[in-house]
Scaffold this active site. Structure first.
Site, PDB file in Angstrom:
ATOM      1  CB  ILE A 132      39.412  45.496  42.530  1.00  0.00           C
ATOM      2  CG1 ILE A 132      38.197  45.028  43.356  1.00  0.00           C
ATOM      3  CG2 ILE A 132      39.093  45.490  41.050  1.00  0.00           C
ATOM      4  CD1 ILE A 132      36.973  45.930  43.183  1.00  0.00           C
ATOM      5  CB  SER A 133      40.312  40.145  44.602  1.00  0.00           C
ATOM      6  OG  SER A 133      41.511  40.377  45.303  1.00  0.00           O
ATOM      7  CD  GLN A 134      38.085  35.075  39.479  1.00  0.00           C
ATOM      8  OE1 GLN A 134      39.190  34.690  39.851  1.00  0.00           O
ATOM      9  NE2 GLN A 134      37.270  34.319  38.775  1.00  0.00           N
TER      10      GLN A 134
END
Length: 247
Positions: free
Chosen positions: A96-98
Protein backbone atom coordinates in the site's frame (compact mmCIF):
# COMPACT_ATOMS: atom_id res chain seq x y z
CA UNK A 1 -7.98 29.34 -2.75
CA UNK A 2 -5.22 31.52 -1.28
CA UNK A 3 -2.30 30.10 0.69
CA UNK A 4 -3.60 31.91 3.78
CA UNK A 5 -7.09 30.42 3.51
CA UNK A 6 -5.63 26.99 2.77
CA UNK A 7 -3.54 27.20 5.92
CA UNK A 8 -6.55 28.25 7.95
CA UNK A 9 -8.55 25.31 6.62
CA UNK A 10 -5.83 22.87 7.59
CA UNK A 11 -5.48 24.35 11.08
CA UNK A 12 -9.23 23.95 11.62
CA UNK A 13 -9.11 20.42 10.20
CA UNK A 14 -6.27 19.34 12.46
CA UNK A 15 -7.77 20.96 15.54
CA UNK A 16 -11.11 19.25 14.92
CA UNK A 17 -9.37 15.91 14.44
CA UNK A 18 -7.38 16.36 17.63
CA UNK A 19 -10.55 17.23 19.53
CA UNK A 20 -12.28 14.20 18.08
CA UNK A 21 -9.38 12.03 19.18
CA UNK A 22 -9.57 13.39 22.74
CA UNK A 23 -13.32 13.30 23.12
CA UNK A 24 -14.19 10.22 21.10
CA UNK A 25 -11.09 8.05 21.45
CA UNK A 26 -13.24 5.03 22.26
CA UNK A 27 -15.10 5.47 18.97
CA UNK A 28 -12.04 6.36 16.89
CA UNK A 29 -8.83 4.93 18.35
CA UNK A 30 -6.98 5.97 15.19
CA UNK A 31 -7.98 9.66 15.30
CA UNK A 32 -4.74 10.97 16.74
CA UNK A 33 -2.66 8.82 14.41
CA UNK A 34 -4.60 10.11 11.38
CA UNK A 35 -4.04 13.71 12.50
CA UNK A 36 -0.31 13.04 12.78
CA UNK A 37 -0.31 11.49 9.30
CA UNK A 38 -1.97 14.60 7.86
CA UNK A 39 0.66 16.83 9.45
CA UNK A 40 3.45 14.70 8.02
CA UNK A 41 1.90 14.83 4.54
CA UNK A 42 1.76 18.62 4.78
CA UNK A 43 5.38 18.74 5.91
CA UNK A 44 6.42 16.58 2.96
CA UNK A 45 4.45 18.81 0.58
CA UNK A 46 6.29 21.89 1.84
CA UNK A 47 9.64 20.10 1.64
CA UNK A 48 9.03 19.06 -1.98
CA UNK A 49 7.18 22.22 -3.04
CA UNK A 50 9.62 23.04 -5.85
CA UNK A 51 9.00 19.64 -7.42
CA UNK A 52 5.23 19.43 -7.04
CA UNK A 53 4.72 23.11 -7.89
CA UNK A 54 2.87 24.10 -4.72
CA UNK A 55 3.47 24.48 -0.99
CA UNK A 56 0.20 22.85 0.06
CA UNK A 57 -2.04 20.19 -1.44
CA UNK A 58 -5.70 20.73 -2.27
CA UNK A 59 -7.62 21.02 1.04
CA UNK A 60 -10.21 18.58 -0.32
CA UNK A 61 -7.48 15.97 -0.72
CA UNK A 62 -6.26 16.56 2.82
CA UNK A 63 -9.78 16.33 4.26
CA UNK A 64 -10.29 12.98 2.56
CA UNK A 65 -6.86 11.69 3.60
CA UNK A 66 -7.89 12.56 7.16
CA UNK A 67 -11.18 10.69 6.85
CA UNK A 68 -10.58 7.48 4.88
CA UNK A 69 -9.68 4.67 7.33
CA UNK A 70 -6.30 3.46 6.07
CA UNK A 71 -6.22 0.81 8.79
CA UNK A 72 -9.05 -0.97 6.96
CA UNK A 73 -6.78 -1.43 3.94
CA UNK A 74 -3.77 -3.06 5.60
CA UNK A 75 -3.33 -6.59 6.97
CA UNK A 76 -4.10 -7.09 10.66
CA UNK A 77 -0.40 -7.53 11.41
CA UNK A 78 0.31 -4.04 10.01
CA UNK A 79 -2.56 -2.12 11.61
CA UNK A 80 -0.38 -0.62 14.33
CA UNK A 81 1.55 1.11 11.54
CA UNK A 82 -1.43 2.03 9.35
CA UNK A 83 -1.04 5.79 9.79
CA UNK A 84 2.71 5.97 9.49
CA UNK A 85 3.72 7.92 6.42
CA UNK A 86 5.30 4.99 4.62
CA UNK A 87 4.34 2.06 2.39
CA UNK A 88 3.32 -1.21 4.03
CA UNK A 89 3.25 -4.79 2.72
CA UNK A 90 -0.15 -6.21 1.75
CA UNK A 91 0.95 -9.63 0.52
CA UNK A 92 1.86 -11.15 -2.86
CA UNK A 93 4.94 -8.92 -3.02
CA UNK A 94 2.76 -5.79 -3.19
CA UNK A 95 2.45 -2.71 -0.98
CA UNK A 96 0.00 0.00 0.00
CA UNK A 97 1.59 3.28 -1.08
CA UNK A 98 2.99 5.95 1.22
CA UNK A 99 0.14 8.33 2.21
CA UNK A 100 2.08 11.37 0.97
CA UNK A 101 2.44 9.80 -2.48
CA UNK A 102 -1.27 8.87 -2.54
CA UNK A 103 -2.13 12.48 -1.69
CA UNK A 104 0.19 13.93 -4.34
CA UNK A 105 -1.07 11.60 -7.06
CA UNK A 106 -4.67 12.42 -6.21
CA UNK A 107 -3.96 16.15 -6.14
CA UNK A 108 -2.19 16.10 -9.51
CA UNK A 109 -5.12 14.42 -11.27
CA UNK A 110 -7.31 17.50 -10.67
CA UNK A 111 -10.49 15.47 -10.95
CA UNK A 112 -13.97 16.55 -9.93
CA UNK A 113 -17.37 15.22 -8.98
CA UNK A 114 -18.33 14.40 -12.58
CA UNK A 115 -15.05 12.69 -13.45
CA UNK A 116 -14.46 9.07 -14.39
CA UNK A 117 -11.07 7.69 -13.36
CA UNK A 118 -9.14 4.55 -14.28
CA UNK A 119 -6.79 3.07 -11.69
CA UNK A 120 -4.17 0.54 -12.78
CA UNK A 121 -3.14 -1.55 -9.79
CA UNK A 122 -5.93 -1.83 -7.21
CA UNK A 123 -3.73 -3.38 -4.53
CA UNK A 124 -5.50 -2.96 -1.21
CA UNK A 125 -8.11 -0.57 -2.65
CA UNK A 126 -6.91 2.45 -0.63
CA UNK A 127 -6.11 4.72 -3.58
CA UNK A 128 -9.44 3.77 -5.17
CA UNK A 129 -11.25 4.72 -1.96
CA UNK A 130 -9.53 8.12 -1.89
CA UNK A 131 -10.48 8.75 -5.52
CA UNK A 132 -14.04 7.55 -4.97
CA UNK A 133 -14.60 10.39 -2.51
CA UNK A 134 -14.01 12.88 -5.35
CA UNK A 135 -15.38 11.43 -8.54
CA UNK A 136 -18.43 9.86 -10.11
CA UNK A 137 -16.84 6.51 -10.99
CA UNK A 138 -13.57 4.65 -10.44
CA UNK A 139 -12.64 1.66 -12.60
CA UNK A 140 -9.77 -0.26 -11.04
CA UNK A 141 -7.78 -3.14 -12.52
CA UNK A 142 -5.64 -5.57 -10.50
CA UNK A 143 -3.61 -8.37 -12.07
CA UNK A 144 -3.45 -10.47 -8.88
CA UNK A 145 -6.84 -12.13 -8.56
CA UNK A 146 -6.75 -12.60 -4.77
CA UNK A 147 -5.97 -8.90 -4.22
CA UNK A 148 -8.70 -7.85 -6.65
CA UNK A 149 -11.30 -9.98 -4.89
CA UNK A 150 -10.30 -8.82 -1.41
CA UNK A 151 -10.21 -5.16 -2.45
CA UNK A 152 -13.62 -5.39 -4.14
CA UNK A 153 -15.16 -6.95 -1.03
CA UNK A 154 -13.52 -4.36 1.22
CA UNK A 155 -14.63 -1.41 -0.87
CA UNK A 156 -18.18 -2.74 -1.00
CA UNK A 157 -18.23 -3.26 2.78
CA UNK A 158 -17.03 0.31 3.35
CA UNK A 159 -19.74 1.72 1.09
CA UNK A 160 -17.72 2.67 -1.99
CA UNK A 161 -20.42 1.76 -4.47
CA UNK A 162 -18.91 3.92 -7.22
CA UNK A 163 -15.80 1.73 -7.51
CA UNK A 164 -15.71 -1.20 -9.89
CA UNK A 165 -12.82 -3.67 -9.64
CA UNK A 166 -11.82 -6.40 -12.06
CA UNK A 167 -8.90 -8.77 -12.50
CA UNK A 168 -6.80 -8.09 -15.57
CA UNK A 169 -3.67 -6.64 -17.12
CA UNK A 170 -3.89 -2.91 -16.50
CA UNK A 171 -1.32 -2.13 -19.18
CA UNK A 172 -4.17 -2.42 -21.68
CA UNK A 173 -6.55 -0.25 -19.67
CA UNK A 174 -10.32 -0.75 -19.64
CA UNK A 175 -11.43 0.16 -23.13
CA UNK A 176 -15.13 -0.49 -22.53
CA UNK A 177 -15.33 2.48 -20.14
CA UNK A 178 -12.90 4.81 -21.89
CA UNK A 179 -12.19 7.63 -22.32
CA UNK A 180 -11.21 8.61 -18.78
CA UNK A 181 -10.85 12.07 -17.26
CA UNK A 182 -7.95 10.79 -15.18
CA UNK A 183 -5.73 7.72 -15.03
CA UNK A 184 -3.60 6.79 -12.03
CA UNK A 185 -1.06 3.98 -12.23
CA UNK A 186 0.18 2.57 -8.92
CA UNK A 187 3.05 0.42 -10.22
CA UNK A 188 6.14 1.41 -12.17
CA UNK A 189 6.14 0.85 -15.92
CA UNK A 190 9.22 0.82 -18.14
CA UNK A 191 7.44 3.29 -20.41
CA UNK A 192 4.08 5.03 -20.61
CA UNK A 193 1.64 2.41 -22.01
CA UNK A 194 0.21 3.53 -25.39
CA UNK A 195 -3.22 1.98 -24.61
CA UNK A 196 -3.51 4.23 -21.56
CA UNK A 197 -2.64 7.30 -23.60
CA UNK A 198 -5.33 6.31 -26.09
CA UNK A 199 -7.90 5.95 -23.30
CA UNK A 200 -7.13 9.33 -21.71
CA UNK A 201 -9.75 11.92 -22.59
CA UNK A 202 -8.62 15.18 -24.24
CA UNK A 203 -8.09 17.60 -21.37
CA UNK A 204 -7.35 14.69 -19.03
CA UNK A 205 -4.37 13.82 -16.86
CA UNK A 206 -2.47 10.64 -16.10
CA UNK A 207 -0.07 10.17 -13.20
CA UNK A 208 2.31 7.23 -13.52
CA UNK A 209 5.66 6.10 -12.08
CA UNK A 210 8.10 5.27 -14.87
CA UNK A 211 11.34 3.31 -14.54
CA UNK A 212 12.71 -0.14 -13.86
CA UNK A 213 12.95 -1.84 -10.45
CA UNK A 214 16.74 -1.39 -10.31
CA UNK A 215 16.83 2.19 -11.57
CA UNK A 216 15.55 5.52 -10.32
CA UNK A 217 11.84 5.81 -11.07
CA UNK A 218 10.16 9.12 -11.77
CA UNK A 219 6.57 10.02 -11.02
CA UNK A 220 5.36 11.47 -14.31
CA UNK A 221 2.43 13.74 -15.03
CA UNK A 222 0.96 13.25 -18.51
CA UNK A 223 -1.45 15.86 -19.85
CA UNK A 224 -3.47 15.51 -23.04
CA UNK A 225 -4.71 18.74 -24.62
CA UNK A 226 -7.97 19.22 -26.48
CA UNK A 227 -6.25 18.42 -29.79
CA UNK A 228 -5.05 15.08 -28.43
CA UNK A 229 -1.41 16.11 -28.05
CA UNK A 230 0.38 14.98 -24.90
CA UNK A 231 3.13 16.45 -22.78
CA UNK A 232 4.89 14.93 -19.80
CA UNK A 233 6.58 16.36 -16.74
CA UNK A 234 8.73 14.73 -14.08
CA UNK A 235 7.39 15.30 -10.58
CA UNK A 236 9.31 13.24 -8.03
CA UNK A 237 11.77 10.37 -7.74
CA UNK A 238 9.80 7.42 -6.36
CA UNK A 239 10.05 3.70 -5.63
CA UNK A 240 7.10 1.54 -6.73
CA UNK A 241 6.65 -2.16 -7.26
CA UNK A 242 6.88 -3.02 -10.99
CA UNK A 243 3.88 -3.11 -13.28
CA UNK A 244 3.42 -6.74 -14.24
CA UNK A 245 1.58 -8.32 -17.12
CA UNK A 246 1.99 -9.39 -20.71
CA UNK A 247 3.22 -6.11 -22.16
Amino acid sequence: MSRKSTGAFLVILLLSMAAGGAVGAADDPYGAARAKMVREIEEDARRTSERIGKTALDPRVMEIMARVPRHEFVPAAERAYAYENRPLPIGYGQTISQPYIVAVMTDLLKVGSESTVLEVGTGSGYQAAILAEFVRSVYSIEIIEALAETAAERLKRLGYDNVRVRTGDGYHGWKEHAPFDGIVVTAAAGHIPPPLLDQLKPGGRMIIPVGGPFFVQQLMLVEKDEQGRTRTRQILPVAFVPLTGGH
